[in-house]
Design an enzyme around this catalytic site. Structure first.
Site, mmCIF file in Angstrom:
data_model
loop_
_atom_site.group_PDB
_atom_site.id
_atom_site.type_symbol
_atom_site.label_atom_id
_atom_site.label_comp_id
_atom_site.label_asym_id
_atom_site.label_seq_id
_atom_site.Cartn_x
_atom_site.Cartn_y
_atom_site.Cartn_z
ATOM 1 N N ARG A 65 -46.665 -27.962 8.502
ATOM 2 C CA ARG A 65 -45.864 -27.145 8.037
ATOM 3 C C ARG A 65 -46.684 -26.728 6.694
ATOM 4 N NH1 ARG A 65 -41.260 -31.322 8.200
ATOM 5 N NH2 ARG A 65 -42.604 -31.726 9.738
ATOM 6 N N LYS B 12 -51.201 -42.333 11.923
ATOM 7 C CA LYS B 12 -50.528 -42.447 13.455
ATOM 8 C C LYS B 12 -51.039 -43.674 14.088
ATOM 9 C CE LYS B 12 -50.617 -37.435 14.439
ATOM 10 N NZ LYS B 12 -49.038 -37.320 14.429
#
Length: 491
Positions: free
Chosen positions: A349, A275
Site C-alpha cells: 500500500r 515473514k
C-alpha cells in the site's frame, strides 16, 4: 496452436473428431449423422452401457467404417440444459488429455453444438481456447529435462459464424497475455527484480508500434516526493523502477486514458517485520499485480483496441538490512499525507499510494489498481474470487460484469467510512495497517485516501494470483477480467 472455425463434413479426413453426448439419450445432429455413417455403431454403444454421456467420460474409437477420421473421441456432457462453465472446463481438459495421449496433431471439434447455460457460441469457443492454452502451459525454463509437450497443431471448430472468428481472435490475444503474465511471475527473484521487470516492459514496447515506455528511476522518484515508495526499497540492493506503458489508440488521441496500476514487489521478505520462513519462496509472486497489467497491455496491443490505456508496473523489493525502513517511521507521501509505519510487511500500500498519486498527471477516466495486497483477502474469499473495493458503483459493477463474463471471478467488499477509523494514528495522518479485523477492506480504505481525483477500483488478487501444492505456479489472473472490462468499454 492454430485455431480455425469453419464448416466441415463428417466425411473429412482428420486425425480425430471430437463429439459431445448428453445423458439420457439426448443426441446432437452430428451424433445421429455419425451413427448413420457407422451403421448404428454409436447407438449400440449406448445400448450396451459403454456410452453414458456421464460428465467428462471419454470413449475413444479408432478406424470406424464409414468415417475418414482416424479416431472418434466422444465425451460426456452430463444432462442437457444443465452444463455449467466449470463442467465445460472439465470436458475440455478431459478431451485435451486424450488428444495428448494419442499424439493427435489435428482435431475437428463438434463441441460447438454443446449448449451452456446463459452462454453463446462466442463464449463456447473462446473459453475452450483459453482452457486449452492454460492447461498446456509449462514453465520449465530452469529444468535440464523439459516437459513433454503436446504435438497438437490444429484445432478446428465446426462452425463458420462471425462470432467464432472474433472468439478466436480474442482468445488468442488473451491467452498470449496470460502466458506472458505467468512467465514473468514464475521467474525466480534472483532474476526477476525491478530492473528485469522494467526490461520486460521495454521489450514489449519495442515489439509493438502501439506501445511506448517511460521508466521512472529512484532519482526521479525522489524529486517527485515518492517517499513511501522509496522507503520500501531502502533495504534492497536492487533499485526500484516504475515502468509506465502507454497505449494511445483511441480515435481521439486526447481522450482521457484508463489507467491500470500493478503492484510489482518482485520479492517481499516483509522487511524488518520479517515473514515466517515457511512458504516465503512464494513471495516472488508479490509482483503478480504488475505481471497482470503487463499481460493486459500485451493483450490490448495485440487486439488493437481503440482505447487510450496506461499500464504502470510499480517495481520494488522489500528486504531487511541496516538501511531498511522500520516500524515507527513516519513517511511523507507524494500527495503530502503522512503515514506511520506500524508494520513494514504492509508495504504494498506504501508503493501503491505514491503510484496512485503519480497517475493523477494523466487526468485519467478511471484507475484500477491490481495487487497481491493482503492475506486477509485470502482468509475472507479463499482462492476463487479476487477482492474488489471501489469508490464508484458504476466502475465496480462493470468489473463484476467482466468477471462474470470471463469466470475470472471477483467479489465486492464494503468500503464505508467506519473503516477509516481503524487507520488513525496519534502521530501521523494515517497508520499503514488498521488492526486485525477486516484487513482486506482497511487496506483498500488506506488506498482510497490517494484516489480522490478520479474514479477508482482496487483488485486484491492475493488469493487468485498463484496456486500452491502440486499445481504450484502463477495463474495469470486477472488478465482475462481486465481485458474483458476494456473490450466492454469499446462496445
Amino acid at each position: 496452436m492454430k485455431y480455425q472455425a469453419k464448416n466441415t463434413a463428417l466425411s473429412q479426413a482428420t486425425d480425430c473428431i471430437v463429439l459431445g453426448v448428453y445423458e439420457n439419450n439426448k443426441f446432437s445432429k452430428s451424433f445421429n449423422e455419425i451413427d448413420q455413417l457407422t451403421q448404428g455403431y454409436l447407438n449400440d454403444l449406448v445400448k450396451s452401457g459403454e456410452l453414458t454421456g456421464k460428465l467428462a467420460q471419454t470413449v475413444l474409437l479408432r478406424d470406424l467404417q464409414g468415417l475418414s477420421a482416424k479416431r472418434l473421441l466422444i465425451v460426456g456432457c452430463g444432462k442437457k440444459g444443465e452444463l455449467t462453465e466449470r463442467q465445460y472446463k472439465q470436458i475440455i481438459q478431459a478431451v485435451l488429455k486424450t488428444l495428448k495421449e494419442t499424439n493427435t496433431r489435428e482435431v475437428i471439434s463438434y463441441l460447438t453444438e454443446i449448449e451452456l447455460k446463459d452462454r453463446d457460441l462466442y463464449w463456447n469457443i473462446r473459453f475452450a481456447i483459453e482452457t486449452i492454452e492454460h492447461t498446456n502451459y509449462q514453465f520449465d525454463h530452469f529444468k535440464s529435462q523439459k516437459a513433454e509437450t503436446s504435438v497438437l497443431e490444429s484445432f478446428i471448430f465446426n462452425t463458420d459464424c462471425a462470432q467464432a472468428q472474433q472468439a478466436i481472435s480474442h482468445a488468442n490475444a488473451i491467452s498470449s497475455g496470460i502466458k506472458a503474465a505467468r512467465d514473468i511471475a514464475n521467474m525466480p527473484p534472483n532474476i526477476c527484480n525491478p530492473a528485469y521487470l522494467a526490461e520486460q516492459a521495454k521489450n514489449l514496447a519495442e515489439n509493438s508500434t502501439a506501445l511506448s515506455l517511460k521508466v521512472v528511476d529512484e532519482e526521479e522518484m525522489a524529486k517527485l516526493g515518492m517517499n513511501a515508495y522509496l522507503a520500501v526499497s531502502k533495504g534492497s540492493e536492487n533499485r526500484a523502477y516504475m515502468s509506465v506503458l502507454t497505449f494511445n489508440n483511441a480515435p481521439d488521441k486526447n481522450a482521457k486514458p484508463i489507467v491500470l496500476v500493478g503492484k510489482g514487489l518482485t520479492f517481499d521478505a516483509g522487511g524488518i517485520s520479517l515473514k515466517p520462513a515457511a512458504d516465503m519462496d512464494e513471495m516472488k509472486y508479490d509482483m503478480c499485480g504488475a505481471a497482470s497489467v503487463f499481460g493486459t497491455m500485451k493483450t490490448i496491443a495485440q487486439l488493437n483496441l481503440p482505447l487510450n490505456v496506461i499500464g504502470v508496473l510499480a517495481g520494488c523489493e522489500n528486504l531487511p538490512d541496516g538501511n531498511a525502513y522500520r516500524p515507527g517511521d513516519i513517511l511523507t507521501t507524494m500527495n503530502g499525507l503522512t503515514v506511520e509505519v506500524l508494520n513494514t510487511d504492509a508495504e504494498g500500500r506504501l508503493v501503491l499510494c505514491d503510484t496512485l498519486t503519480y497517475v493523477e498527471r494523466f487526468e485519467p477516466e478511471l484507475v484500477i489498481d491490481v495487487a497481491t495486497l493482503t492475506g486477509a483477502c485470502v482468509v475472507a474469499l479463499g482462492q476463487h474470487n479476487s477482492g474488489l473495493v471501489s469508490t464508484d458503483n458504476n466502475l465496480a459493477n462493470a468489473l463484476l460484469q467482466a468477471a462474470t463474463e470471463t469466470t475470472d471471478k471477483a467479489w465486492r467488499l464494503p468500503l464505508s467510512e467506519e473503516y477509516q477509523e481503524q487507520l488513525k494514528s496519534p502521530f501521523a495522518d494515517l497508520a499503514n495497517i488498521g488492526g486485525r479485523w477486516g484487513g482486506a477492506i482497511t487496506a483498500g480504505a488506506f488506498l482510497s485516501n490517494f484516489t480522490k481525483k478520479y474514479r477508482w477500483a482496487h483488485l486484491d488478487i492475493a488469493g487468485t494470483a498463484w496456486l500452491q501444492g502440486a499445481n504450484k505456479g502463477a495463474t495469470g489472473r486477472p488478465v482475462s477480467l481486465l481485458t474483458q472490462f476494456l473490450i466492454n468499454q469499446v462496445k
